[in-house]
Design a protein around this motif. Structure first.
Motif, short mmCIF file in Angstrom:
data_model
loop_
_atom_site.label_atom_id
_atom_site.label_comp_id
_atom_site.label_asym_id
_atom_site.label_seq_id
_atom_site.Cartn_x
_atom_site.Cartn_y
_atom_site.Cartn_z
N GLU A 100 48.49 3.75 49.51
CA GLU A 100 49.10 4.30 50.74
C GLU A 100 48.76 3.40 51.94
N ASP A 101 47.56 2.84 51.95
CA ASP A 101 47.15 1.97 53.06
C ASP A 101 48.00 0.70 53.13
N ASP A 102 48.43 0.24 51.93
CA ASP A 102 49.25 -0.99 51.90
C ASP A 102 50.55 -0.84 52.67
N LEU A 103 50.99 0.41 52.83
CA LEU A 103 52.28 0.63 53.49
C LEU A 103 52.21 0.37 55.00
N GLU A 104 51.01 0.25 55.51
CA GLU A 104 50.87 0.03 56.95
C GLU A 104 51.43 -1.35 57.32
N ILE A 105 52.23 -1.34 58.37
CA ILE A 105 52.84 -2.59 58.83
C ILE A 105 51.91 -3.26 59.82
#
Lengths: 176, 246
Positions: free
Chosen positions: A40-45
């Motif tokens: 889920e953290d990877d989705l941060e732009i």
């Protein structure tokens, strides 16, 4: 019971019509595709230091900038005021991204199964404005090549599926 | 017995997906032609997923879905031109009107199974068809020129067979740019689309191209190339951003 098996075999044969040959299960140890999941953290732009270009995709002109999508990773930002000497400014990390479009100062990008609107009025400080989840729900569930075994996608993490890697699998339960 | 049933069941559910074999965003084998998943026209954004065409209102900065149309499976790309949307699918090119905002179907061009960018200029649409595009065998490498002067009846007027592995296309006035992957870039004069004439070619890996303000920006397998074309279609090299370069 025989009739049931017969029906199932017919179904199976039909299902395999588009494949070169039916897969055999259990497959044992075979080469196949394994899903790569984001967190889920990877989705941060985020805007990060410039990265080497690995797999260039869509390119886009915005003001004096040249934006280059790196497939499934994000967008390289170049200052292209002098096309003879484009200067790398950095990288907008959008894991799972393949397509971009810009209107005004808003960058629209797909991210895995989502569609995201990003304020780039300060290109070095992209800010997520809106996100529509699970707009895309199709090929992502399948590995890139036909006629391969693959590890079935975990439903709970399907929205985080960001790619596939070819590797040794033990008794994979899926095939395409 | 249970084992056999289980195996047959697995074969059934797992192998069905074979027929869809379309180029997906995760099918990132090398630099393919760009796969457009959405496009913007005014305050509306049109998004294609595999089966649907969705319309979003973006006038307020956010994404507000206002319509969704089912088109069937196998949608690959979307290209806007004027008031029209050209949607390339596995089985056809669908033409929609954006005049009313929410897209309305106009016509279908079934000859093509287009996975690659379609470009449109004036009364003509150009579609590249590549052997093995969409992961399926389409038979031949060809760029088709389609007369769309009557948008409700698109008509094939010319097949350019003298192209190799066509990927992305670009148009600059009367010059059609055909990216041919490892077979280079080809520039064809299409001022008379029935009698296309080769103008120039360039030995560079070419997968996609954009043409803007007398400049050509080319996506190759090994980098992004920029050329000046202010002096006709003779390409003057400006720069290259190499793959692997920061």
């Amino acid at each position: 019971m025989r009739t049931l098996i017969f029906i199932l075999i017919i179904l199976a044969l039909n299902a395999c019509y588009y494949n070169e040959g039916p897969a055999e299960f259990p497959a044992g140890e075979v080469m196949g595709y394994q899903p790569i999941y984001a967190t889920e953290d990877d989705l941060e732009i985020a805007f990060v230091n410039d990265q080497p270009i690995e797999n260039p995709g869509k390119i886009y002109i915005y003001q004096q900038y040249l934006l280059i999508n790196d497939r499934l990773k994000g967008v390289h930002v170049f200052d292209n005021a002098d096309p003879k000497n484009p200067k790398s400014l950095g990288f907008i990390r959008i894991i799972g991204n393949v397509d971009i479009a810009i209107k005004g100062f808003i960058l629209y990008a797909d991210q895995i199964n989502d569609l995201v609107a990003i304020d780039i009025s300060d290109i070095k400080n992209p800010v997520e404005l809106d996100r529509k989840k699970s707009i895309y729900t199709y090929n992502e569930q399948l590995p890139p090549q036909d006629n391969n075994y693959f590890e079935c996608v975990d439903d709970a993490r399907a929205h985080l599926l960001r790619g596939w890697k070819l590797t040794q699998l033990y008794n994979p339960q899926c095939f395409r | 017995m249970r084992g056999i049933l289980y195996i047959i069941f697995l074969i059934t559910i797992c192998s069905c997906s074979g027929e869809e074999s379309s180029i997906g965003p995760l099918n990132s084998s090398g630099a393919g032609g760009s796969l457009a998943r959405f496009t913007i026209n005014g305050n509306l954004m049109y998004v294609v997923n595999n089966t649907q065409l969705k319309t979003f209102d973006i006038s307020q900065g956010n994404l507000s879905e206002i319509a969704s149309v089912d088109l069937g499976v196998g949608i690959e790309t979307i290209f806007p031109y004027g008031q029209y949307l050209f949607i390339g699918a596995n089985d056809a090119v669908y033409i929609y009107s954006m005049e009313e905002g929410i897209p309305t179907p106009i016509s279908t061009y079934t000859h093509a199974t287009a996975c690659d960018p379609i470009v449109v200029n004036g009364n003509y649409a150009y579609v590249s068809l590549r052997v093995n595009s969409c992961g399926q065998f389409t038979g031949e490498n060809v760029v088709e020129i389609i007369d769309i002067s009557d948008i409700s009846h698109p008509v094939l007027i010319k097949s350019l067979t003298d192209v190799q592995s066509p990927y992305g296309l670009g148009i600059n006035g009367n010059a059609l740019y055909v990216c041919q992957g490892t077979n280079g870039l080809k520039i064809i004069d299409v001022s008379d689309p029935k009698v296309p004439v080769d103008i120039n070619s360039l030995a560079v890996n070419a997968y996609d191209v954009i043409i803007t303000q007398n400049r050509v920006i080319l996506t190759g397998g090994d980098g992004i190339y920029q050329y000046d074309i202010s002096n006709s279609e003779a390409l003057q090299f400006l720069s290259k951003i190499a793959v692997g370069q920061k």
